[in-house]
Design a protein around this motif. Sequence first.
Motif, short mmCIF file in Angstrom:
data_model
loop_
_atom_site.label_atom_id
_atom_site.label_comp_id
_atom_site.label_asym_id
_atom_site.label_seq_id
_atom_site.Cartn_x
_atom_site.Cartn_y
_atom_site.Cartn_z
N LEU A 49 -10.96 -9.30 -11.61
CA LEU A 49 -10.04 -8.34 -12.23
C LEU A 49 -10.38 -6.91 -11.86
N MET A 50 -11.67 -6.59 -11.81
CA MET A 50 -12.07 -5.23 -11.42
C MET A 50 -11.65 -4.93 -9.99
N ILE A 51 -11.82 -5.88 -9.10
CA ILE A 51 -11.39 -5.68 -7.71
C ILE A 51 -9.88 -5.54 -7.63
N LEU A 52 -9.16 -6.34 -8.42
CA LEU A 52 -7.70 -6.26 -8.45
C LEU A 52 -7.24 -4.90 -8.94
N PHE A 53 -7.82 -4.41 -10.04
CA PHE A 53 -7.43 -3.10 -10.55
C PHE A 53 -7.81 -1.98 -9.58
N PHE A 57 -5.18 0.57 -7.93
CA PHE A 57 -5.40 2.01 -8.02
C PHE A 57 -5.30 2.67 -6.65
N VAL A 58 -5.93 2.06 -5.66
CA VAL A 58 -5.88 2.61 -4.30
C VAL A 58 -4.45 2.60 -3.77
N LEU A 63 0.66 5.39 -2.48
CA LEU A 63 2.09 5.58 -2.73
C LEU A 63 2.38 7.01 -3.18
N ASP A 64 1.54 7.58 -4.02
CA ASP A 64 1.72 8.97 -4.45
C ASP A 64 1.61 9.92 -3.27
N ASP A 65 0.64 9.66 -2.38
CA ASP A 65 0.50 10.50 -1.19
C ASP A 65 1.73 10.37 -0.29
#
Length: 83
Positions: A49-53, A57-58, A63-65
């Motif tokens: 789950l941590m890797i998935l989140f 996030f990345v 996408l924002d960039d």
Amino acid sequence: MNAEENKTSQLTPEQLMKMLDIQMDTLRSKRAQSSNRSTVRILSITLTLMILFGAIFVLMNMLDDLRATRPSAVQNTSENAER
């Protein structure tokens, strides 16, 4: 195989119960030794789950960039179309 089947068929119910008790005890001892299964499962699910989140996030930052750079590209094409 027939010799084994004959032996088991000649056993009394008390002997069968003793054999079953012995087998259950060995299974219990094996399970007691491998009690780390639940801990390993919880840790692996948490790590996944941590890797998935982290990946989400990345990707959201990428996408924002992309969104931040896209309007200038759209403005440039609209200015070229007006000329």
